[in-house]
Enzyme design. Structure first.
Site, short mmCIF file in Angstrom:
data_model
loop_
_atom_site.label_atom_id
_atom_site.label_comp_id
_atom_site.label_asym_id
_atom_site.label_seq_id
_atom_site.Cartn_x
_atom_site.Cartn_y
_atom_site.Cartn_z
N ASP A 74 -6.59 -5.74 -2.96
CA ASP A 74 -5.76 -6.43 -2.31
C ASP A 74 -5.16 -7.93 -3.12
O ASP A 74 -6.16 -8.91 -3.61
CB ASP A 74 -6.22 -6.99 -0.99
CG ASP A 74 -6.82 -5.66 -0.19
OD1 ASP A 74 -6.83 -4.66 -0.56
OD2 ASP A 74 -7.10 -5.90 0.97
N HIS A 112 -2.13 -9.95 -1.64
CA HIS A 112 -2.07 -10.67 -0.74
C HIS A 112 -1.11 -11.96 -1.05
O HIS A 112 -1.74 -13.24 -0.87
CB HIS A 112 -3.05 -11.30 0.03
CG HIS A 112 -3.65 -10.32 1.36
ND1 HIS A 112 -3.03 -9.61 2.37
CD2 HIS A 112 -4.86 -9.52 1.30
CE1 HIS A 112 -3.38 -8.85 2.89
NE2 HIS A 112 -4.53 -8.73 2.37
N ASP A 124 -1.56 -3.80 0.17
CA ASP A 124 -1.73 -5.04 0.55
C ASP A 124 -1.35 -6.16 -0.42
O ASP A 124 -1.97 -7.04 -0.73
CB ASP A 124 -3.18 -5.42 1.20
CG ASP A 124 -3.35 -5.01 2.38
OD1 ASP A 124 -2.67 -4.36 3.11
OD2 ASP A 124 -4.41 -5.47 2.98
N ASN A 168 -2.59 -1.58 4.87
CA ASN A 168 -2.34 -1.70 6.33
C ASN A 168 -1.34 -2.86 6.30
O ASN A 168 -0.45 -2.85 7.61
CB ASN A 168 -3.62 -2.19 7.19
CG ASN A 168 -4.09 -3.39 6.58
OD1 ASN A 168 -4.06 -3.56 5.39
ND2 ASN A 168 -4.86 -3.88 7.55
N HIS A 169 -0.79 -3.79 5.54
CA HIS A 169 0.10 -4.86 5.68
C HIS A 169 1.51 -4.09 5.21
O HIS A 169 2.10 -5.14 5.50
CB HIS A 169 -0.34 -5.84 4.72
CG HIS A 169 -1.40 -6.73 5.45
ND1 HIS A 169 -0.95 -8.04 6.05
CD2 HIS A 169 -2.68 -6.74 5.69
CE1 HIS A 169 -1.90 -8.72 6.53
NE2 HIS A 169 -3.11 -7.71 6.33
N HIS A 181 -7.00 2.66 0.69
CA HIS A 181 -7.07 1.35 1.11
C HIS A 181 -8.16 1.14 2.16
O HIS A 181 -8.88 0.00 2.22
CB HIS A 181 -5.69 0.79 1.67
CG HIS A 181 -5.89 -0.46 2.24
ND1 HIS A 181 -5.53 -1.59 1.25
CD2 HIS A 181 -5.67 -1.08 3.49
CE1 HIS A 181 -5.50 -2.75 1.99
NE2 HIS A 181 -5.49 -2.38 3.10
#
Length: 397
Positions: free
Chosen positions: A163, A165, A192, A224-225, A275
């Protein structure tokens, strides 16, 4: 006494117009969009980008530069704000990727160092739209589970990055040390890419440009984002509005592109990159059992908001500590997905003929300095899968 002369009409060259002629001047479009004056022939072979200069000290009007007109060729006039670049129509070269990476870093440093902290964008609005559309058309052709194999004589192997982010400079650090995506050195990203930090759009821009340049060497998985609801809750839609304004259409194009991202990746047919984690088996009796790869491969993933249980398990599942007496249970902390123990993981691996699962999503607090944004190296040696773990934060970054 002089004789009176009969009045003669003025010549055509001496007549004065009753009103000054109207002069059409180009207007500055919002967000540096493209103004094109094209002939009836074929479109131009390249984009001639001419920067826009302003006299900010005197408050003067902006000056525009026009590309030279050539016989039989289309004339293109482009207006660019400082720090903006255009996306080429054809294949993306290494020179463009280097210039894009450099300009993205400069704009990020400039916005962070300015007193107003005003966010800016690098690609023009029309170029960003074209990038998302081209990436979506490329991702649609990929399977739900992508297969990646490293060359037997390759020393670099396959790199897996977790990830990000919105940490754009972390992405630059990792790629500068392990190398860019190139032939015989594929890179897998676990999803992500956005939210939680203000530079998610820069990460998406650079990764999609790499994907268009090296479609076989870079794998972008869905996290999931990468859904509309999570993007709205954790700040990515607000980031788009700050950089491109309201009603730009970037949000809808981004969600459509994310719906085409693959769900998992197989490395050398032995390691599964996903993920969240393993998923359940689709059964009518609702009994929780390890799923199969074919079940996830045959699903329809082109949904902005996934509702299928198998897709949600692959994006949201978490491991749970051993000793709780259960191998799998519902993920009550997240409200979606599963919580699986090591015994469930082993059953999943044996059922699908795998040896390893590489996941992202969660942070193991006991080893937090060795987990955040980690990446792996795979090497084939003596027909065995070798796993090495590194972490850039452990080096003081």
């Amino acid at each position: 006494v002089l004789p009176l002369l009969s009045p003669q009409p003025l010549s055509r060259s001496m007549t004065r117009p009753s009103s000054p002629p109207s002069v059409s001047r180009p207007k500055l479009p919002p967000h540096g969009s493209l103004i094109a004056c094209l002939s009836a022939s074929s479109p131009p072979p390249s984009l001639l980008a001419v920067p826009l200069s302003r006299n900010a000290a005197t408050g003067g009007s902006p000056s525009f530069s026009r590309s030279p007109r050539s016989s039989g060729a289309a004339t293109l006039v482009s207006l660019l704000r400082p720090g903006e670049i255009l996306l080429p129509n054809g294949p993306l070269s290494d020179a463009f990727l280097i210039s894009l990476r450099t300009q993205l870093a400069r704009n990020c440093e400039a916005s962070s160092s300015s007193s107003s902290h005003q966010s800016s964008h690098t690609l023009t609005l029309s170029s960003m739209r074209a990038l998302l559309r081209r990436a979506h058309s490329l991702l649609v052709s990929e399977n739900n589970i992508v297969s990646v194999e490293s060359a037997p004589d390759s020393l670099t192997g396959v790199k897996v990055i977790g990830d990000l982010h919105g940490q754009f400079f972390d992405l630059l650090y990792i790629t500068d040390h392990v190398g860019w995506p190139r032939p015989n050195a594929p890179v897998v990203f676990l999803g992500d890419y956005i939210d939680r930090a203000p530079l998610g759009l820069e990460i998406i821009t650079l990764l999609l440009a790499w994907k268009l340049a090296y479609p076989q060497q870079i794998v972008l998985l869905r996290g999931n984002h990468e859904t509309a609801e999570v993007c709205q809750a954790y700040g990515f839609e607000e980031e788009i509005q700050q950089k491109y304004g309201f009603y730009s259409g970037i949000e809808d194009l981004f969600h459509t592109m994310c719906s085409a991202l693959p769900l998992a990746c197989l490395v050398n047919h032995e390691a599964l990159c996903v993920h969240g984690g393993p998923w359940r088996e689709a059964r009518k009796d609702m009994k929780l059992a390890p799923g199969k790869l074919k079940q996830l491969a045959n699903l329809d993933r082109f949904v902005v908001e996934p509702s299928n249980e198998l897709v949600l398990d692959a994006l949201w599942s978490d491991p749970m500590p051993t000793g709780r007496g259960r191998s799998i249970m519902f993920n009550y902390r997240r409200g979606v997905g599963l919580c699986y123990a090591s015994s469930f993981t082993m059953e999943f691996l044996e059922k699908n003929g795998l040896k390893l699962i590489v996941r992202g999503l969660s942070l193991v607090h006991l080893f937090c300095c060795f987990v955040s944004n980690f990446f792996f190296f795979w090497r084939q040696k003596n027909n065995k899968l070798k796993n090495e773990t590194l972490d850039h934060r452990a080096r003081g970054i």
